[in-house]
Design a protein around this motif. Structure first.
Motif, PDB file in Angstrom:
ATOM      1  N   THR A 111      -6.412 -22.298  10.077  1.00 58.29           N
ATOM      2  CA  THR A 111      -5.420 -22.222  11.150  1.00 58.29           C
ATOM      3  C   THR A 111      -5.141 -20.769  11.454  1.00 58.29           C
ATOM      4  N   ASP A 112      -4.622 -20.515  12.660  1.00 54.63           N
ATOM      5  CA  ASP A 112      -4.219 -19.145  12.991  1.00 54.63           C
ATOM      6  C   ASP A 112      -2.722 -19.010  12.796  1.00 54.63           C
ATOM      7  N   THR A 113      -2.170 -17.866  13.175  1.00 53.11           N
ATOM      8  CA  THR A 113      -0.759 -17.596  12.917  1.00 53.11           C
ATOM      9  C   THR A 113       0.168 -18.479  13.738  1.00 53.11           C
ATOM     10  N   GLN A 114      -0.335 -19.110  14.787  1.00 54.99           N
ATOM     11  CA  GLN A 114       0.476 -20.024  15.582  1.00 54.99           C
ATOM     12  C   GLN A 114       0.312 -21.470  15.131  1.00 54.99           C
ATOM     13  N   ASP A 115      -0.359 -21.663  13.959  1.00 52.90           N
ATOM     14  CA  ASP A 115      -0.583 -22.991  13.398  1.00 52.90           C
ATOM     15  C   ASP A 115      -1.439 -23.853  14.319  1.00 52.90           C
ATOM     16  N   ILE A 116      -2.357 -23.199  15.081  1.00 54.01           N
ATOM     17  CA  ILE A 116      -3.300 -23.936  15.920  1.00 54.01           C
ATOM     18  C   ILE A 116      -4.570 -24.135  15.112  1.00 54.01           C
TER      19      ILE A 116
ATOM     20  N   TYR B  13      -1.589 -28.044  -6.029  1.00 54.14           N
ATOM     21  CA  TYR B  13      -1.972 -28.131  -4.626  1.00 54.14           C
ATOM     22  C   TYR B  13      -1.543 -29.486  -4.084  1.00 54.14           C
ATOM     23  N   LYS B  14      -0.885 -29.462  -2.931  1.00 52.16           N
ATOM     24  CA  LYS B  14      -0.399 -30.688  -2.314  1.00 52.16           C
ATOM     25  C   LYS B  14      -0.887 -30.749  -0.875  1.00 52.16           C
ATOM     26  N   VAL B  15      -1.226 -31.970  -0.432  1.00 57.39           N
ATOM     27  CA  VAL B  15      -1.696 -32.134   0.945  1.00 57.39           C
ATOM     28  C   VAL B  15      -0.634 -31.591   1.908  1.00 57.39           C
ATOM     29  N   GLY B  16      -1.070 -30.743   2.829  1.00 52.33           N
ATOM     30  CA  GLY B  16      -0.161 -30.106   3.762  1.00 52.33           C
ATOM     31  C   GLY B  16       0.157 -28.675   3.409  1.00 52.33           C
ATOM     32  N   ASP B  17      -0.220 -28.233   2.197  1.00 50.44           N
ATOM     33  CA  ASP B  17       0.015 -26.852   1.795  1.00 50.44           C
ATOM     34  C   ASP B  17      -0.835 -25.903   2.640  1.00 50.44           C
ATOM     35  N   THR B  18      -0.289 -24.731   2.905  1.00 51.84           N
ATOM     36  CA  THR B  18      -1.011 -23.683   3.623  1.00 51.84           C
ATOM     37  C   THR B  18      -1.043 -22.442   2.750  1.00 51.84           C
ATOM     38  N   ILE B  19      -2.208 -21.863   2.582  1.00 53.79           N
ATOM     39  CA  ILE B  19      -2.343 -20.663   1.765  1.00 53.79           C
ATOM     40  C   ILE B  19      -3.024 -19.565   2.574  1.00 53.79           C
ATOM     41  N   ILE B  20      -2.848 -18.324   2.131  1.00 54.89           N
ATOM     42  CA  ILE B  20      -3.526 -17.174   2.734  1.00 54.89           C
ATOM     43  C   ILE B  20      -4.759 -16.880   1.890  1.00 54.89           C
ATOM     44  N   ILE B  21      -5.910 -16.903   2.519  1.00 55.95           N
ATOM     45  CA  ILE B  21      -7.153 -16.674   1.776  1.00 55.95           C
ATOM     46  C   ILE B  21      -7.679 -15.260   1.971  1.00 55.95           C
TER      47      ILE B  21
ATOM     48  N   ARG C 247       0.835  -1.199   0.000  1.00 58.63           N
ATOM     49  CA  ARG C 247       0.000   0.000   0.000  1.00 58.63           C
ATOM     50  C   ARG C 247       0.870   1.249   0.000  1.00 58.63           C
ATOM     51  N   LYS C 248       0.369   2.308  -0.628  1.00 56.70           N
ATOM     52  CA  LYS C 248       1.112   3.573  -0.644  1.00 56.70           C
ATOM     53  C   LYS C 248       1.245   4.158   0.764  1.00 56.70           C
ATOM     54  N   SER C 249       0.269   3.886   1.619  1.00 49.22           N
ATOM     55  CA  SER C 249       0.315   4.421   2.977  1.00 49.22           C
ATOM     56  C   SER C 249       1.453   3.827   3.800  1.00 49.22           C
ATOM     57  N   ILE C 250       2.017   2.698   3.342  1.00 50.80           N
ATOM     58  CA  ILE C 250       3.114   2.060   4.078  1.00 50.80           C
ATOM     59  C   ILE C 250       4.460   2.697   3.733  1.00 50.80           C
ATOM     60  N   ILE C 251       4.543   3.417   2.612  1.00 56.89           N
ATOM     61  CA  ILE C 251       5.819   3.966   2.157  1.00 56.89           C
ATOM     62  C   ILE C 251       6.459   4.884   3.192  1.00 56.89           C
TER      63      ILE C 251
ATOM     64  N   GLU D 261      -8.457  -7.026   9.685  1.00 56.06           N
ATOM     65  CA  GLU D 261      -7.966  -5.751  10.205  1.00 56.06           C
ATOM     66  C   GLU D 261      -6.573  -5.893  10.797  1.00 56.06           C
ATOM     67  N   GLU D 262      -5.806  -4.817  10.680  1.00 54.74           N
ATOM     68  CA  GLU D 262      -4.421  -4.768  11.139  1.00 54.74           C
ATOM     69  C   GLU D 262      -3.531  -5.732  10.357  1.00 54.74           C
ATOM     70  N   ASP D 263      -3.954  -6.056   9.125  1.00 55.62           N
ATOM     71  CA  ASP D 263      -3.157  -6.894   8.228  1.00 55.62           C
ATOM     72  C   ASP D 263      -2.854  -8.266   8.823  1.00 55.62           C
ATOM     73  N   ILE D 264      -3.813  -8.847   9.523  1.00 59.82           N
ATOM     74  CA  ILE D 264      -3.655 -10.187  10.088  1.00 59.82           C
ATOM     75  C   ILE D 264      -4.101 -11.204   9.049  1.00 59.82           C
ATOM     76  N   PRO D 265      -3.220 -12.114   8.617  1.00 58.04           N
ATOM     77  CA  PRO D 265      -3.606 -13.075   7.570  1.00 58.04           C
ATOM     78  C   PRO D 265      -4.461 -14.208   8.121  1.00 58.04           C
ATOM     79  N   ILE D 266      -5.318 -14.750   7.258  1.00 56.59           N
ATOM     80  CA  ILE D 266      -6.119 -15.933   7.571  1.00 56.59           C
ATOM     81  C   ILE D 266      -5.574 -17.082   6.736  1.00 56.59           C
ATOM     82  N   PHE D 267      -5.175 -18.162   7.392  1.00 53.80           N
ATOM     83  CA  PHE D 267      -4.551 -19.296   6.731  1.00 53.80           C
ATOM     84  C   PHE D 267      -5.527 -20.456   6.599  1.00 53.80           C
TER      85      PHE D 267
END
Length: 385
Positions: A362-367, A324-332, A175-179, A336-342
């Protein structure tokens, strides 16, 4: 317009005079009057051959190359200086790092450029390995030695600051706001680096300060690096070594390359438009877990699925030119606050020619969370969940 002796005095562009088209033309005119003096004063050796092009501006047409500047210039300096300092302070030794490196489990995307075992030359600011290996080591370093580092360690803080910058400048989208934030982080990193390592400062470290402005002009710099060109060049280097023909090397390389291109283009599926699976095994539909049976019956276009019907379970599949391979993790998504959903791929199924995926969130801690999704198609069809 800065001299080598003044590199350390500037950590942002605010106090610098940036070269412009008018200034550069003035320097070219000065070359005609006094060649040697102008070279030493302005750093311009001669006119660029591309200047003959009508819409070419030498001061705005050359984006930086992150591969050579960051991966092969800045990362080796930062990694070597930090590892050397930690080694001298006996916080973590080179043997500890190598042991962790040998025991580390690399993902499939990193197996082609696993970092080499670190030699003693690392302590002399020499990091061996390719640009891709340097980036891999730079990324996984916290997983290797993070548990050795005491809180507030100033040398490790230099790495963390550089890591934050690397995450932004290597991003495929920003984003331009991050520059402005990036500009502040670069200034903070360079100031801290000079304080902790006062005797080490190079032009490539200085080049950091221009990245925010150049990203506004050119967009994400990762799309403009030389990595893919170097990858293509690697083919020719291997070919010249394997053919052992140096009588007319250009002819040899061009002919072999054309033959390879002809062979590739004759493929009926060169762009992998057709889907295919690997490691498939057939099981009765009734042997699947009940919730998966319900999901397939509900979401598939087949009205009645026999309990004895065979369903394929595959280890990997390629569809829409994506594997796509079993075990792959993607961001969908990103909340808010740029938190990814896996989402983690648990199983692949084939049902009467259709593809079915079972994903777990899964969350960011792979739980693993309780929500799971079963849908047909690919991750681009998340609306089917």
């Amino acid at each position: 317009m800065i001299t080598y002796s003044n590199l350390k005095a500037h950590v942002n562009e605010d106090s610098l005079q940036i070269r412009s088209s008018d200034v550069h033309n003035y320097h070219l005119d000065a070359l005609k009057e006094n060649d040697q003096l102008s070279k030493q004063t302005y750093g311009v050796v001669k006119e660029c051959p591309f200047a003959e092009l009508q819409y070419f501006d030498v001061t705005r047409a050359f984006p930086p190359d992150l591969m050579h500047d960051f991966l092969e210039g800045i990362i080796p300096i930062v990694v070597c200086k930090v590892i050397t300092a930690l080694h001298q302070l006996k916080i973590v030794t080179l043997n500890d790092i190598n042991s962790e490196l040998e025991a580390f489990t690399f993902g499939k995307n990193d197996r082609g450029h696993i970092p080499q075992t670190l030699p003693q030359s690392v302590l002399k600011r020499k990091l061996t390995g390719s640009a891709a290996q340097n980036l891999c080591l730079f990324r996984i370093l916290p997983f290797l030695i993070g548990h050795y580092i005491p809180e507030g360690e100033i040398h490790w803080d230099i790495y963390l600051k550089c890591r934050e910058i690397g995450d932004l400048i290597l991003s495929p989208c920003i984003r331009k706001s991050i520059i402005p934030v990036l500009s502040f982080q670069i200034g903070e990193f360079l100031s801290s680096f000079q304080t902790v390592f006062p005797n080490t400062f190079t032009p490539k470290l200085h080049s950091h300060i221009h990245y925010p402005r150049l990203m506004l002009e050119f967009g994400p710099l990762k799309h403009l690096w030389c990595m893919r060109f170097e990858g293509k060049h690697q083919y020719f280097k291997r070919l010249s070594h394997n053919t052992c023909n140096f009588k007319n090397l250009c002819y040899t390389l061009s002919k072999r390359h054309q033959l390879r291109q002809c062979w590739e283009l004759t493929s009926l599926d060169i762009l992998h438009q057709r889907s295919y699976t690997e490691g498939e095994r057939q099981v009765p539909f009734r042997s699947l877990p009940f919730d998966i049976q319900e999901g397939i019956a509900l979401k598939s276009e087949v009205e009645d699925i026999s309990k004895e019907e065979k369903v394929g379970i595959v280890s990997s599949l390629l569809t829409n030119n994506i594997k796509y391979k079993v075990g792959d993790t993607i961001i969908i998504d990103v909340v808010e606050e740029d938190i990814p959903i896996f989402m983690k791929l648990e199983k692949n199924h084939t049902v009467q020619g259709s593809l079915a995926y079972l994903w777990k969130m899964t969350d960011t801690q792979d739980i693993q969370l309780s929500l799971s999704c079963l849908f047909f198609g690919g991750p681009e069809k998340m609306g089917c969940c």
